[in-house]
Design an enzyme around this catalytic site. Structure first.
Site, short mmCIF file in Angstrom:
data_model
loop_
_atom_site.label_atom_id
_atom_site.label_comp_id
_atom_site.label_asym_id
_atom_site.label_seq_id
_atom_site.Cartn_x
_atom_site.Cartn_y
_atom_site.Cartn_z
N LYS A 42 0.84 -1.20 0.00
CA LYS A 42 0.00 0.00 0.00
C LYS A 42 0.88 1.25 0.00
O LYS A 42 2.08 1.17 0.30
CB LYS A 42 -0.92 -0.02 1.22
CG LYS A 42 -0.19 -0.06 2.56
CD LYS A 42 -1.16 -0.38 3.72
CE LYS A 42 -0.41 -0.43 5.04
NZ LYS A 42 -1.27 -0.91 6.14
N ARG A 145 -11.57 0.34 13.88
CA ARG A 145 -11.18 1.17 12.74
C ARG A 145 -11.90 0.64 11.50
O ARG A 145 -12.71 1.33 10.91
CB ARG A 145 -9.66 1.09 12.57
CG ARG A 145 -9.11 1.94 11.46
CD ARG A 145 -7.60 1.84 11.35
NE ARG A 145 -7.14 0.58 10.78
CZ ARG A 145 -5.88 0.33 10.42
NH1 ARG A 145 -4.95 1.25 10.59
NH2 ARG A 145 -5.54 -0.83 9.91
N TYR A 267 17.43 29.48 8.66
CA TYR A 267 16.24 30.21 9.08
C TYR A 267 16.19 30.34 10.59
O TYR A 267 16.47 29.38 11.32
CB TYR A 267 14.97 29.48 8.63
CG TYR A 267 14.64 29.69 7.17
CD1 TYR A 267 14.32 30.95 6.67
CD2 TYR A 267 14.64 28.61 6.29
CE1 TYR A 267 14.01 31.12 5.34
CE2 TYR A 267 14.33 28.77 4.95
CZ TYR A 267 14.01 30.05 4.49
OH TYR A 267 13.71 30.22 3.17
N MET A 315 13.25 23.98 2.74
CA MET A 315 12.46 23.22 1.77
C MET A 315 13.36 22.40 0.84
O MET A 315 13.08 21.24 0.56
CB MET A 315 11.60 24.17 0.93
CG MET A 315 10.72 23.47 -0.08
SD MET A 315 9.83 24.62 -1.15
CE MET A 315 8.74 25.41 0.02
C1 LIG Z 1 -0.64 -1.87 6.90
C2 LIG Z 1 -1.25 -3.14 7.33
C3 LIG Z 1 -0.46 -4.29 7.54
C4 LIG Z 1 1.05 -4.26 7.50
O1 LIG Z 1 1.52 -3.68 8.67
P1 LIG Z 1 3.09 -3.59 9.00
O2 LIG Z 1 3.11 -3.11 10.39
O3 LIG Z 1 3.65 -2.60 8.03
O4 LIG Z 1 3.66 -4.94 8.81
C5 LIG Z 1 -1.11 -5.49 7.80
N1 LIG Z 1 -2.47 -5.55 7.89
C6 LIG Z 1 -3.24 -4.46 7.73
C7 LIG Z 1 -4.72 -4.60 7.86
C8 LIG Z 1 -2.67 -3.22 7.47
O5 LIG Z 1 -3.44 -2.14 7.33
#
Ligand SMILES: *Cc1c(COP(=O)(O)O)cnc(C)c1O
Length: 373
Positions: A42, A145, A267, A315
Protein backbone atom coordinates in the site's frame (compact mmCIF):
# COMPACT_ATOMS: atom_id res chain seq x y z
CA UNK A 1 29.98 10.43 -7.42
CA UNK A 2 27.52 7.55 -7.86
CA UNK A 3 25.79 7.39 -11.20
CA UNK A 4 22.48 7.90 -9.46
CA UNK A 5 23.21 11.44 -8.23
CA UNK A 6 24.70 12.59 -11.49
CA UNK A 7 23.06 14.88 -13.96
CA UNK A 8 20.09 16.95 -12.89
CA UNK A 9 19.26 15.18 -9.67
CA UNK A 10 20.24 16.46 -6.21
CA UNK A 11 19.07 13.52 -4.15
CA UNK A 12 18.44 9.91 -4.94
CA UNK A 13 17.07 6.82 -3.26
CA UNK A 14 18.67 3.50 -4.03
CA UNK A 15 16.26 0.69 -3.27
CA UNK A 16 17.74 -2.76 -2.85
CA UNK A 17 15.08 -5.12 -4.17
CA UNK A 18 17.27 -8.07 -3.23
CA UNK A 19 17.12 -6.91 0.38
CA UNK A 20 13.32 -6.67 0.19
CA UNK A 21 13.22 -10.24 -1.11
CA UNK A 22 15.59 -11.38 1.66
CA UNK A 23 13.39 -9.68 4.27
CA UNK A 24 10.27 -11.31 2.82
CA UNK A 25 11.98 -14.71 2.94
CA UNK A 26 13.06 -14.06 6.52
CA UNK A 27 9.48 -13.25 7.61
CA UNK A 28 8.31 -16.29 5.64
CA UNK A 29 10.83 -18.47 7.48
CA UNK A 30 9.31 -17.50 10.85
CA UNK A 31 6.05 -19.28 10.07
CA UNK A 32 5.40 -22.86 9.04
CA UNK A 33 5.46 -24.03 5.44
CA UNK A 34 1.66 -24.02 5.30
CA UNK A 35 1.46 -20.30 6.09
CA UNK A 36 1.45 -18.01 3.06
CA UNK A 37 3.43 -14.79 3.40
CA UNK A 38 1.69 -11.96 1.60
CA UNK A 39 3.25 -8.55 0.93
CA UNK A 40 1.87 -5.17 1.90
CA UNK A 41 2.51 -2.70 -0.93
CA UNK A 42 0.00 0.00 0.00
CA UNK A 43 0.94 3.70 -0.26
CA UNK A 44 3.10 2.97 -3.32
CA UNK A 45 4.99 0.23 -1.55
CA UNK A 46 5.60 2.35 1.57
CA UNK A 47 6.92 5.12 -0.68
CA UNK A 48 9.50 2.96 -2.43
CA UNK A 49 7.56 2.02 -5.58
CA UNK A 50 4.81 -0.59 -5.46
CA UNK A 51 5.35 -1.73 -9.05
CA UNK A 52 9.04 -2.52 -8.64
CA UNK A 53 8.62 -4.02 -5.19
CA UNK A 54 5.70 -6.25 -6.17
CA UNK A 55 7.33 -7.41 -9.37
CA UNK A 56 10.53 -8.36 -7.53
CA UNK A 57 8.57 -10.20 -4.86
CA UNK A 58 6.43 -11.94 -7.49
CA UNK A 59 9.61 -13.17 -9.16
CA UNK A 60 10.70 -14.48 -5.76
CA UNK A 61 7.46 -16.44 -5.34
CA UNK A 62 5.13 -14.10 -3.47
CA UNK A 63 1.58 -14.45 -4.80
CA UNK A 64 -0.58 -12.28 -2.53
CA UNK A 65 -0.42 -8.49 -2.44
CA UNK A 66 -2.34 -5.95 -0.40
CA UNK A 67 -2.95 -2.31 -1.26
CA UNK A 68 -5.22 0.23 0.43
CA UNK A 69 -7.61 1.20 -2.32
CA UNK A 70 -8.86 0.40 -5.79
CA UNK A 71 -6.75 3.05 -7.53
CA UNK A 72 -3.58 1.51 -6.14
CA UNK A 73 -4.86 -1.94 -7.05
CA UNK A 74 -5.58 -1.10 -10.69
CA UNK A 75 -2.20 0.59 -11.20
CA UNK A 76 -0.50 -2.48 -9.80
CA UNK A 77 -2.67 -4.93 -11.73
CA UNK A 78 -1.92 -3.23 -15.04
CA UNK A 79 1.80 -3.27 -14.35
CA UNK A 80 1.90 -6.90 -13.23
CA UNK A 81 -0.23 -8.00 -16.20
CA UNK A 82 2.17 -6.25 -18.55
CA UNK A 83 5.05 -8.07 -16.93
CA UNK A 84 3.34 -11.41 -17.40
CA UNK A 85 2.36 -11.92 -13.75
CA UNK A 86 -1.34 -12.52 -14.32
CA UNK A 87 -2.14 -14.98 -11.58
CA UNK A 88 -1.29 -12.85 -8.57
CA UNK A 89 -3.92 -11.85 -6.06
CA UNK A 90 -4.32 -8.14 -5.32
CA UNK A 91 -6.48 -7.22 -2.35
CA UNK A 92 -7.92 -3.85 -1.33
CA UNK A 93 -7.89 -3.21 2.41
CA UNK A 94 -10.58 -0.55 2.03
CA UNK A 95 -12.87 -3.00 0.29
CA UNK A 96 -15.41 -2.25 -2.39
CA UNK A 97 -16.96 1.17 -2.25
CA UNK A 98 -20.26 1.76 -4.03
CA UNK A 99 -18.61 3.08 -7.19
CA UNK A 100 -15.85 0.48 -7.30
CA UNK A 101 -17.70 -2.79 -7.86
CA UNK A 102 -17.31 -3.09 -11.62
CA UNK A 103 -13.62 -2.26 -11.55
CA UNK A 104 -12.96 -4.74 -8.77
CA UNK A 105 -14.38 -7.39 -11.07
CA UNK A 106 -12.87 -6.05 -14.30
CA UNK A 107 -9.35 -5.87 -12.84
CA UNK A 108 -9.66 -9.09 -10.83
CA UNK A 109 -9.22 -7.33 -7.50
CA UNK A 110 -10.24 -9.05 -4.27
CA UNK A 111 -11.89 -6.71 -1.76
CA UNK A 112 -11.47 -7.02 1.99
CA UNK A 113 -15.09 -6.71 3.15
CA UNK A 114 -15.16 -4.49 6.21
CA UNK A 115 -18.87 -4.33 7.06
CA UNK A 116 -22.28 -5.71 6.13
CA UNK A 117 -22.84 -3.02 3.54
CA UNK A 118 -19.73 -4.01 1.64
CA UNK A 119 -20.67 -7.66 2.01
CA UNK A 120 -24.16 -7.18 0.60
CA UNK A 121 -22.82 -5.10 -2.29
CA UNK A 122 -20.25 -7.72 -3.23
CA UNK A 123 -22.77 -10.52 -2.72
CA UNK A 124 -25.23 -8.82 -5.08
CA UNK A 125 -22.50 -8.23 -7.58
CA UNK A 126 -21.61 -11.90 -7.46
CA UNK A 127 -25.24 -13.00 -7.94
CA UNK A 128 -25.82 -10.63 -10.85
CA UNK A 129 -22.85 -12.13 -12.61
CA UNK A 130 -23.56 -15.70 -11.50
CA UNK A 131 -19.93 -15.82 -10.58
CA UNK A 132 -18.31 -16.81 -7.31
CA UNK A 133 -16.33 -13.67 -6.50
CA UNK A 134 -13.38 -13.81 -4.09
CA UNK A 135 -13.34 -11.79 -0.87
CA UNK A 136 -11.71 -11.53 2.54
CA UNK A 137 -13.87 -11.00 5.62
CA UNK A 138 -12.37 -8.53 8.07
CA UNK A 139 -13.62 -8.77 11.63
CA UNK A 140 -12.69 -6.20 14.26
CA UNK A 141 -11.09 -7.64 17.39
CA UNK A 142 -10.12 -4.38 19.05
CA UNK A 143 -8.85 -1.83 16.56
CA UNK A 144 -12.21 -0.04 16.14
CA UNK A 145 -11.18 1.17 12.74
CA UNK A 146 -12.28 -1.24 10.01
CA UNK A 147 -13.93 -4.64 10.06
CA UNK A 148 -17.25 -6.15 11.16
CA UNK A 149 -18.11 -5.18 14.73
CA UNK A 150 -19.45 -7.69 17.25
CA UNK A 151 -23.12 -7.06 16.36
CA UNK A 152 -22.41 -7.50 12.68
CA UNK A 153 -20.50 -10.70 13.29
CA UNK A 154 -23.40 -12.03 15.37
CA UNK A 155 -25.77 -11.18 12.56
CA UNK A 156 -23.51 -12.90 10.04
CA UNK A 157 -23.26 -16.04 12.14
CA UNK A 158 -27.06 -16.27 12.12
CA UNK A 159 -27.34 -15.39 8.44
CA UNK A 160 -24.59 -17.43 6.88
CA UNK A 161 -26.47 -17.44 3.60
CA UNK A 162 -25.23 -13.86 3.18
CA UNK A 163 -21.95 -15.51 2.19
CA UNK A 164 -23.49 -17.98 -0.28
CA UNK A 165 -21.86 -17.88 -3.65
CA UNK A 166 -18.89 -15.85 -2.44
CA UNK A 167 -15.42 -17.33 -2.40
CA UNK A 168 -14.33 -16.28 1.11
CA UNK A 169 -10.58 -16.66 0.95
CA UNK A 170 -9.67 -15.57 4.46
CA UNK A 171 -11.17 -14.44 7.70
CA UNK A 172 -8.88 -11.66 8.86
CA UNK A 173 -8.33 -9.25 11.71
CA UNK A 174 -5.64 -6.72 12.61
CA UNK A 175 -3.47 -6.41 15.73
CA UNK A 176 -3.45 -3.19 17.73
CA UNK A 177 -0.09 -3.47 19.55
CA UNK A 178 1.81 -6.37 18.04
CA UNK A 179 5.08 -4.41 18.15
CA UNK A 180 4.90 -4.58 21.95
CA UNK A 181 5.37 -8.33 22.30
CA UNK A 182 4.20 -8.53 25.92
CA UNK A 183 1.19 -6.23 25.56
CA UNK A 184 -1.79 -8.22 26.91
CA UNK A 185 -3.92 -6.84 24.07
CA UNK A 186 -2.23 -9.33 21.73
CA UNK A 187 -3.43 -12.39 23.62
CA UNK A 188 -6.89 -10.87 24.07
CA UNK A 189 -7.25 -10.19 20.36
CA UNK A 190 -5.98 -13.68 19.55
CA UNK A 191 -8.56 -15.23 21.89
CA UNK A 192 -11.38 -13.13 20.42
CA UNK A 193 -10.27 -13.98 16.90
CA UNK A 194 -10.19 -17.70 17.68
CA UNK A 195 -13.68 -17.54 19.21
CA UNK A 196 -15.15 -15.97 16.10
CA UNK A 197 -13.17 -18.27 13.85
CA UNK A 198 -15.01 -21.31 15.23
CA UNK A 199 -18.15 -20.05 13.49
CA UNK A 200 -16.46 -20.08 10.11
CA UNK A 201 -15.12 -23.63 9.95
CA UNK A 202 -12.74 -24.34 7.12
CA UNK A 203 -12.16 -20.68 6.29
CA UNK A 204 -8.43 -19.86 6.30
CA UNK A 205 -7.41 -17.02 8.62
CA UNK A 206 -4.96 -14.12 8.76
CA UNK A 207 -4.06 -11.93 11.75
CA UNK A 208 -0.41 -10.89 11.68
CA UNK A 209 1.31 -7.79 10.31
CA UNK A 210 5.13 -7.63 10.46
CA UNK A 211 5.21 -7.46 14.24
CA UNK A 212 2.59 -10.21 14.52
CA UNK A 213 4.75 -12.41 12.28
CA UNK A 214 7.48 -12.08 14.90
CA UNK A 215 5.14 -13.26 17.68
CA UNK A 216 4.50 -16.95 18.38
CA UNK A 217 3.14 -19.26 15.66
CA UNK A 218 -0.31 -18.96 17.28
CA UNK A 219 -0.59 -15.63 15.48
CA UNK A 220 0.39 -16.85 12.02
CA UNK A 221 -2.63 -18.86 10.82
CA UNK A 222 -2.75 -19.42 7.05
CA UNK A 223 -1.42 -16.05 5.92
CA UNK A 224 0.74 -13.28 7.37
CA UNK A 225 0.66 -9.71 6.00
CA UNK A 226 4.03 -8.04 6.60
CA UNK A 227 4.71 -4.50 5.41
CA UNK A 228 7.34 -2.47 7.24
CA UNK A 229 9.71 -5.41 7.84
CA UNK A 230 9.97 -5.98 4.08
CA UNK A 231 11.31 -2.45 3.78
CA UNK A 232 14.01 -3.13 6.33
CA UNK A 233 12.70 -1.49 9.50
CA UNK A 234 11.83 -3.24 12.71
CA UNK A 235 8.15 -2.53 13.53
CA UNK A 236 9.11 -1.20 16.98
CA UNK A 237 12.11 0.71 15.59
CA UNK A 238 14.41 -1.55 17.61
CA UNK A 239 17.88 -2.38 16.36
CA UNK A 240 17.78 -5.65 14.45
CA UNK A 241 20.30 -7.67 12.50
CA UNK A 242 17.64 -9.94 11.03
CA UNK A 243 16.37 -7.46 8.49
CA UNK A 244 18.48 -6.09 5.68
CA UNK A 245 18.67 -2.37 5.00
CA UNK A 246 16.72 -1.57 1.86
CA UNK A 247 17.07 2.18 1.33
CA UNK A 248 20.15 4.31 0.75
CA UNK A 249 19.53 8.03 0.39
CA UNK A 250 22.26 10.17 -1.12
CA UNK A 251 22.30 13.89 -1.77
CA UNK A 252 24.57 16.30 -3.53
CA UNK A 253 26.75 18.90 -1.84
CA UNK A 254 25.57 21.99 -3.70
CA UNK A 255 27.93 24.41 -1.99
CA UNK A 256 30.89 24.46 0.40
CA UNK A 257 31.47 27.66 2.33
CA UNK A 258 33.65 29.07 5.07
CA UNK A 259 31.94 30.77 8.03
CA UNK A 260 33.21 32.73 11.04
CA UNK A 261 32.77 32.15 14.74
CA UNK A 262 29.61 34.06 15.69
CA UNK A 263 27.79 33.44 12.38
CA UNK A 264 24.27 32.04 12.55
CA UNK A 265 23.15 29.28 10.22
CA UNK A 266 19.79 28.95 8.49
CA UNK A 267 16.24 30.21 9.08
CA UNK A 268 15.69 31.76 12.45
CA UNK A 269 19.45 31.82 13.00
CA UNK A 270 18.97 28.93 15.40
CA UNK A 271 22.51 27.59 15.10
CA UNK A 272 25.37 29.80 16.32
CA UNK A 273 28.86 28.84 15.21
CA UNK A 274 31.37 28.89 18.07
CA UNK A 275 34.43 28.42 15.86
CA UNK A 276 35.48 29.19 12.30
CA UNK A 277 33.61 26.49 10.39
CA UNK A 278 33.22 24.87 7.05
CA UNK A 279 29.61 24.40 6.03
CA UNK A 280 28.31 22.10 3.30
CA UNK A 281 24.89 22.96 1.92
CA UNK A 282 23.16 19.77 0.76
CA UNK A 283 20.46 19.64 -1.93
CA UNK A 284 17.75 17.93 0.06
CA UNK A 285 15.02 19.44 2.20
CA UNK A 286 11.63 18.84 3.67
CA UNK A 287 10.08 18.95 0.19
CA UNK A 288 12.00 15.73 -0.47
CA UNK A 289 10.73 14.17 2.73
CA UNK A 290 13.70 15.09 4.88
CA UNK A 291 11.83 15.78 8.10
CA UNK A 292 12.13 19.29 9.60
CA UNK A 293 12.66 17.82 13.05
CA UNK A 294 16.00 16.40 11.88
CA UNK A 295 17.62 19.85 11.92
CA UNK A 296 20.18 19.90 14.75
CA UNK A 297 19.78 16.16 15.36
CA UNK A 298 20.65 14.02 12.34
CA UNK A 299 24.05 13.25 10.93
CA UNK A 300 25.14 12.41 7.42
CA UNK A 301 27.88 10.14 6.18
CA UNK A 302 30.70 11.65 4.13
CA UNK A 303 33.14 8.97 3.07
CA UNK A 304 33.90 7.12 6.31
CA UNK A 305 33.09 10.11 8.57
CA UNK A 306 29.82 11.46 9.94
CA UNK A 307 28.93 15.14 10.15
CA UNK A 308 26.07 16.85 12.01
CA UNK A 309 23.10 18.53 10.36
CA UNK A 310 22.97 22.02 11.87
CA UNK A 311 20.31 24.74 11.81
CA UNK A 312 16.82 24.32 10.43
CA UNK A 313 15.94 22.08 7.53
CA UNK A 314 14.82 24.22 4.57
CA UNK A 315 12.46 23.22 1.77
CA UNK A 316 15.29 22.40 -0.65
CA UNK A 317 18.44 22.23 1.44
CA UNK A 318 20.08 21.41 4.74
CA UNK A 319 23.36 22.62 6.20
CA UNK A 320 26.02 20.29 7.56
CA UNK A 321 29.08 21.20 9.65
CA UNK A 322 32.00 19.65 7.79
CA UNK A 323 34.80 21.45 9.63
CA UNK A 324 36.19 18.13 10.87
CA UNK A 325 35.75 16.24 7.63
CA UNK A 326 38.79 15.31 5.58
CA UNK A 327 38.57 17.56 2.46
CA UNK A 328 39.37 14.55 0.30
CA UNK A 329 36.00 12.99 1.24
CA UNK A 330 34.16 16.19 0.36
CA UNK A 331 35.47 15.98 -3.17
CA UNK A 332 33.12 13.11 -3.94
CA UNK A 333 30.41 15.74 -3.91
CA UNK A 334 27.68 13.83 -2.11
CA UNK A 335 26.63 12.64 1.33
CA UNK A 336 24.52 9.75 2.57
CA UNK A 337 21.44 10.66 4.60
CA UNK A 338 20.42 7.10 5.39
CA UNK A 339 23.22 4.66 5.97
CA UNK A 340 24.19 1.75 8.19
CA UNK A 341 24.95 3.97 11.19
CA UNK A 342 21.93 6.14 10.69
CA UNK A 343 19.12 3.91 9.51
CA UNK A 344 15.40 4.47 9.11
CA UNK A 345 14.66 3.70 12.73
CA UNK A 346 17.22 6.20 14.02
CA UNK A 347 15.96 8.83 11.63
CA UNK A 348 12.42 8.11 12.77
CA UNK A 349 13.46 8.50 16.41
CA UNK A 350 15.11 11.86 15.77
CA UNK A 351 12.08 12.99 13.78
CA UNK A 352 9.81 11.90 16.64
CA UNK A 353 7.87 9.61 14.35
CA UNK A 354 7.97 6.03 13.05
CA UNK A 355 9.83 4.50 10.12
CA UNK A 356 6.49 4.08 8.32
CA UNK A 357 6.03 7.84 8.17
CA UNK A 358 9.61 8.56 7.08
CA UNK A 359 9.16 6.17 4.14
CA UNK A 360 5.69 7.17 3.06
CA UNK A 361 6.57 10.87 3.20
CA UNK A 362 9.56 10.52 0.88
CA UNK A 363 8.89 13.07 -1.81
CA UNK A 364 8.59 12.62 -5.54
CA UNK A 365 11.65 14.80 -6.18
CA UNK A 366 14.34 12.30 -5.15
CA UNK A 367 14.98 9.89 -8.00
CA UNK A 368 14.51 6.20 -7.27
CA UNK A 369 16.95 3.57 -8.47
CA UNK A 370 16.49 -0.15 -8.09
CA UNK A 371 19.20 -2.70 -7.43
CA UNK A 372 19.47 -6.48 -7.34
CA UNK A 373 16.06 -7.43 -8.67
C1 LIG B 1 -0.64 -1.87 6.90
C2 LIG B 1 -1.25 -3.14 7.33
C3 LIG B 1 -0.46 -4.29 7.54
C4 LIG B 1 1.05 -4.26 7.50
O1 LIG B 1 1.52 -3.68 8.67
P1 LIG B 1 3.09 -3.59 9.00
O2 LIG B 1 3.11 -3.11 10.39
O3 LIG B 1 3.65 -2.60 8.03
O4 LIG B 1 3.66 -4.94 8.81
C5 LIG B 1 -1.11 -5.49 7.80
N1 LIG B 1 -2.47 -5.55 7.89
C6 LIG B 1 -3.24 -4.46 7.73
C7 LIG B 1 -4.72 -4.60 7.86
C8 LIG B 1 -2.67 -3.22 7.47
O5 LIG B 1 -3.44 -2.14 7.33
Amino acid sequence: MPLSVMGHIDSCLTIDLGAIIANWRYIDSLSSATTTTAAMVKANGYGLGAKNVAEALANAGCTEFFVANLGEAITLRQHLDERGHKQLRIMTLHGCQRDGLDDHVAFRITPVLNDLEQLSRWHMCSQQRSESLPALLHIDTGMTRLGFDADQIDWLIENKSALDGLDCRYLMSHLVSAEVADDPTNALQLATFNEWRRWFPGMPASLANSAGSMLSPDYHFQMTRPGIALYGADPADQATDKLMRVVTWQARIIQLRQAKAGDHVGYGGTHLLDRPSRIATIGVGYADGYNRKLGGKASVLIGPQTAPVIGRVSMDSVTVDVTDIDPAHLQHGFVELLHDDYNLSRMAGDAETIAYEILTRLGTRPSRHYQNS
